[in-house]
Enzyme design. Structure first.
Site, PDB file in Angstrom:
ATOM      1  N   SER A   1      15.804  19.248  59.607  1.00 58.19           N
ATOM      2  CA  SER A   1      14.749  19.774  60.473  1.00 58.19           C
ATOM      3  C   SER A   1      14.037  18.628  61.181  1.00 58.19           C
ATOM      4  O   SER A   1      13.359  17.808  60.555  1.00 58.19           O
ATOM      5  CB  SER A   1      13.743  20.580  59.651  1.00 58.19           C
ATOM      6  OG  SER A   1      12.698  20.991  60.499  1.00 58.19           O
TER       7      SER A   1
ATOM      8  N   MET B   1      12.480  32.399  54.839  1.00 57.81           N
ATOM      9  CA  MET B   1      11.453  31.354  54.738  1.00 57.81           C
ATOM     10  C   MET B   1      11.087  31.182  53.259  1.00 57.81           C
ATOM     11  O   MET B   1      10.649  32.138  52.614  1.00 57.81           O
ATOM     12  CB  MET B   1      10.209  31.734  55.540  1.00 57.81           C
ATOM     13  CG  MET B   1      10.400  31.760  57.050  1.00 57.81           C
ATOM     14  SD  MET B   1      11.149  30.268  57.739  1.00 57.81           S
ATOM     15  CE  MET B   1       9.998  28.984  57.202  1.00 57.81           C
TER      16      MET B   1
ATOM     17  N   ASP C   1      14.907  28.040  54.531  1.00 50.91           N
ATOM     18  CA  ASP C   1      14.071  27.117  55.298  1.00 50.91           C
ATOM     19  C   ASP C   1      12.722  26.887  54.617  1.00 50.91           C
ATOM     20  O   ASP C   1      11.892  27.793  54.555  1.00 50.91           O
ATOM     21  CB  ASP C   1      13.875  27.684  56.717  1.00 50.91           C
ATOM     22  CG  ASP C   1      13.205  26.690  57.642  1.00 50.91           C
ATOM     23  OD1 ASP C   1      13.005  25.531  57.246  1.00 50.91           O
ATOM     24  OD2 ASP C   1      12.887  27.098  58.777  1.00 50.91           O
TER      25      ASP C   1
ATOM     26  N   ASP D   1      12.243  23.420  65.145  1.00 49.86           N
ATOM     27  CA  ASP D   1      11.134  24.357  64.920  1.00 49.86           C
ATOM     28  C   ASP D   1      10.192  24.406  66.110  1.00 49.86           C
ATOM     29  O   ASP D   1       9.550  23.407  66.449  1.00 49.86           O
ATOM     30  CB  ASP D   1      10.333  23.916  63.688  1.00 49.86           C
ATOM     31  CG  ASP D   1      11.114  24.109  62.404  1.00 49.86           C
ATOM     32  OD1 ASP D   1      11.566  25.233  62.163  1.00 49.86           O
ATOM     33  OD2 ASP D   1      11.269  23.132  61.651  1.00 49.86           O
TER      34      ASP D   1
ATOM     35  N   HIS E   1      18.184  21.465  63.115  1.00 51.45           N
ATOM     36  CA  HIS E   1      17.240  22.577  63.030  1.00 51.45           C
ATOM     37  C   HIS E   1      15.979  22.194  63.811  1.00 51.45           C
ATOM     38  O   HIS E   1      15.372  21.154  63.580  1.00 51.45           O
ATOM     39  CB  HIS E   1      16.889  22.868  61.570  1.00 51.45           C
ATOM     40  CG  HIS E   1      16.011  24.066  61.387  1.00 51.45           C
ATOM     41  ND1 HIS E   1      16.505  25.354  61.369  1.00 51.45           N
ATOM     42  CD2 HIS E   1      14.664  24.178  61.230  1.00 51.45           C
ATOM     43  CE1 HIS E   1      15.499  26.195  61.209  1.00 51.45           C
ATOM     44  NE2 HIS E   1      14.371  25.517  61.123  1.00 51.45           N
TER      45      HIS E   1
ATOM     46  N   HIS F   1      14.612  27.616  65.791  1.00 47.42           N
ATOM     47  CA  HIS F   1      13.813  28.573  65.011  1.00 47.42           C
ATOM     48  C   HIS F   1      12.488  28.793  65.735  1.00 47.42           C
ATOM     49  O   HIS F   1      11.643  27.904  65.780  1.00 47.42           O
ATOM     50  CB  HIS F   1      13.602  27.955  63.614  1.00 47.42           C
ATOM     51  CG  HIS F   1      12.709  28.739  62.712  1.00 47.42           C
ATOM     52  ND1 HIS F   1      12.180  28.203  61.556  1.00 47.42           N
ATOM     53  CD2 HIS F   1      12.250  30.011  62.772  1.00 47.42           C
ATOM     54  CE1 HIS F   1      11.436  29.103  60.944  1.00 47.42           C
ATOM     55  NE2 HIS F   1      11.448  30.208  61.666  1.00 47.42           N
TER      56      HIS F   1
ATOM     57  N   MET G   1       6.805  26.061  67.428  1.00 41.97           N
ATOM     58  CA  MET G   1       5.605  26.774  66.946  1.00 41.97           C
ATOM     59  C   MET G   1       4.576  26.892  68.068  1.00 41.97           C
ATOM     60  O   MET G   1       4.372  25.915  68.808  1.00 41.97           O
ATOM     61  CB  MET G   1       4.965  25.999  65.797  1.00 41.97           C
ATOM     62  CG  MET G   1       5.915  25.699  64.659  1.00 41.97           C
ATOM     63  SD  MET G   1       5.078  24.729  63.401  1.00 41.97           S
ATOM     64  CE  MET G   1       6.427  24.456  62.252  1.00 41.97           C
TER      65      MET G   1
ATOM     66  N   MET H   1       8.966  30.168  66.039  1.00 40.49           N
ATOM     67  CA  MET H   1       7.802  30.731  65.338  1.00 40.49           C
ATOM     68  C   MET H   1       6.748  31.012  66.403  1.00 40.49           C
ATOM     69  O   MET H   1       5.699  30.351  66.472  1.00 40.49           O
ATOM     70  CB  MET H   1       7.309  29.729  64.278  1.00 40.49           C
ATOM     71  CG  MET H   1       8.205  29.704  63.057  1.00 40.49           C
ATOM     72  SD  MET H   1       8.040  28.198  62.094  1.00 40.49           S
ATOM     73  CE  MET H   1       9.221  27.189  62.966  1.00 40.49           C
TER      74      MET H   1
HETATM   75  C1  DX5 Z   1       8.436  25.415  58.461  1.00 42.68           C
HETATM   76  C2  DX5 Z   1       9.677  25.086  59.275  1.00 42.68           C
HETATM   77  C3  DX5 Z   1      10.684  24.301  58.529  1.00 42.68           C
HETATM   78  C4  DX5 Z   1      10.227  22.921  58.149  1.00 42.68           C
HETATM   79  C5  DX5 Z   1      10.882  22.572  56.848  1.00 42.68           C
HETATM   80  O1  DX5 Z   1       7.628  26.284  59.189  1.00 42.68           O
HETATM   81  O2  DX5 Z   1      10.306  26.280  59.714  1.00 42.68           O
HETATM   82  O3  DX5 Z   1      11.921  24.232  59.235  1.00 42.68           O
HETATM   83  O4  DX5 Z   1      10.539  21.944  59.104  1.00 42.68           O
HETATM   84  O5  DX5 Z   1      10.320  21.402  56.379  1.00 42.68           O
HETATM   85  P1  DX5 Z   1      10.431  20.939  54.889  1.00 42.68           P
HETATM   86  O6  DX5 Z   1      11.892  20.784  54.565  1.00 42.68           O
HETATM   87  O7  DX5 Z   1       9.698  19.633  54.893  1.00 42.68           O
HETATM   88  O8  DX5 Z   1       9.784  21.983  54.017  1.00 42.68           O
HETATM   89 ZN    ZN Z   2      12.424  26.174  60.556  1.00 43.18          ZN
END
Ligand code: DX5
Ligand code: ZN
Length: 215
Positions: A7, A136, A174, A34, A32, A65, A36, A67
Site C-alpha cells: 500500500s 477491511m 486490507d 488508497d 495498492h 481502493h 480518501m 474511500m
Molecule cells: C486503510 C487503507 C489501507 C492502509 C493499510 O484505510 O485502506 O490500505 O494503507 O495500511 P497498513 O498496512 O499500515 O494497515
Molecule cells: Zn486500502
C-alpha cells in the site's frame, strides 16, 4: 499462492519513484492505492496528480481502493489513469450494481470493500458480479492500525458465499496485515494481502514482501 499488494499510502512521498521501483523489483503482485476524500473517511490521502506520478513508475497492476462518497463521478478518470482494479465501498454506493457495471464497462475489474461492521451476507445477491471483495481489517482512513481479529471468520464466510454461488471472486484483506497474521489469513481463504506500514517501515522491504508471499 496469495498475491501481495504493497500500500503506497505508507511510502515516502518525497521519494515516490524510489519506492515504486522497490515494489517493481519485489515479488509483490500489485500496487495498492488508497484514495480518501475526508468525507467517507476522516482523512484525505491524495488524488489524481499523485496517482499519475505513481502510474508513471509502476510496472505492476494498479489496485485502486476508493474511500470516497459517490465514487461513480470518477470511474472514467480512474480508468484513464491506468487503474486495473477499481474498488468502491459498499457503504458509499446507493446503486452498487450500477457502479460495478460502470467500472467493468470502462475495462477495469470491479471490487467492493466492506467496513469491519458490514456483514458479508449483504453481498449475497451481487457476489457473481464482483471480481474482488476487499475485507477491511481496520477501520478505513489510516495506515498503521492494529488488525481486527474477527476478520478471520469473515474471510471464511466470504469464501463460503463465493463457493455457494460459484463466483469467481478474489478475497483481499486490507489493514494491519503483517507476517503474524498472513499465514492464518491465507489458510482462511485470502487471495490478496495488502500491507502498508509493515512493508515500508521495515528495514528490508524486499525481504518483508518475500516473507509475506512465502509465509
Ligand atoms: C486503510 C487503507 C489501507 C492502509 C493499510 O484505510 O485502506 O490500505 O494503507 O495500511 P497498513 O498496512 O499500515 O494497515
Ligand atoms: Zn486500502
Amino acid at each position: 499462492m496469495a498475491r501481495i499488494a504493497p500500500s503506497i499510502l505508507a511510502a515516502d512521498f518525497g521519494n515516490l519513484q524510489q519506492d515504486c521501483e522497490m515494489v517493481n523489483k519485489s515479488v509483490s503482485d500489485w500496487f495498492h492505492i488508497d484514495i480518501m476524500d475526508g468525507v467517507f473517511v476522516p482523512n484525505i490521502s491524495f488524488g489524481m496528480p499523485v496517482l499519475k506520478a505513481i502510474q508513471k513508475h509502476a510496472a505492476k497492476p494498479l489496485d485502486v481502493h476508493l474511500m470516497i462518497v459517490d465514487p461513480d463521478r470518477y470511474i472514467e478518470n480512474f480508468a484513464e489513469l491506468g487503474a486495473q482494479i477499481l474498488t468502491v465501498h459498499y457503504e458509499a454506493c446507493t446503486h452498487l450494481h450500477r457502479s460495478l457495471q460502470k467500472i467493468k464497462s470502462c475495462g477495469m475489474q470491479a471490487g467492493v470493500a466492506l467496513n469491519p461492521h458490514t456483514p458479508v451476507t449483504h453481498l449475497e445477491s451481487i457476489i457473481t458480479e464482483i471480481d474482488l471483495v476487499c475485507l477491511m481489517s481496520v477501520n478505513p482512513g489510516f495506515g498503521g492500525q492494529s488488525f481486527i481479529p474477527s476478520t478471520y471468520k469473515k474471510v471464511t464466510a466470504t469464501k463460503e458465499l463465493i463457493q455457494k454461488h460459484k463466483a469467481n471472486t478474489l478475497i483481499e484483506i486490507d489493514g494491519g496485515v503483517t507476517d503474524k497474521n498472513a499465514r492464518e489469513l491465507k489458510t482462511a481463504g485470502a487471495d490478496v494481502l495488502v500491507a502498508g506500514s509493515h512493508i515500508f517501515k521495515a528495514t528490508d522491504p524486499l525481504a518483508t514482501i518475500e516473507k509475506l508471499k512465502n509465509t
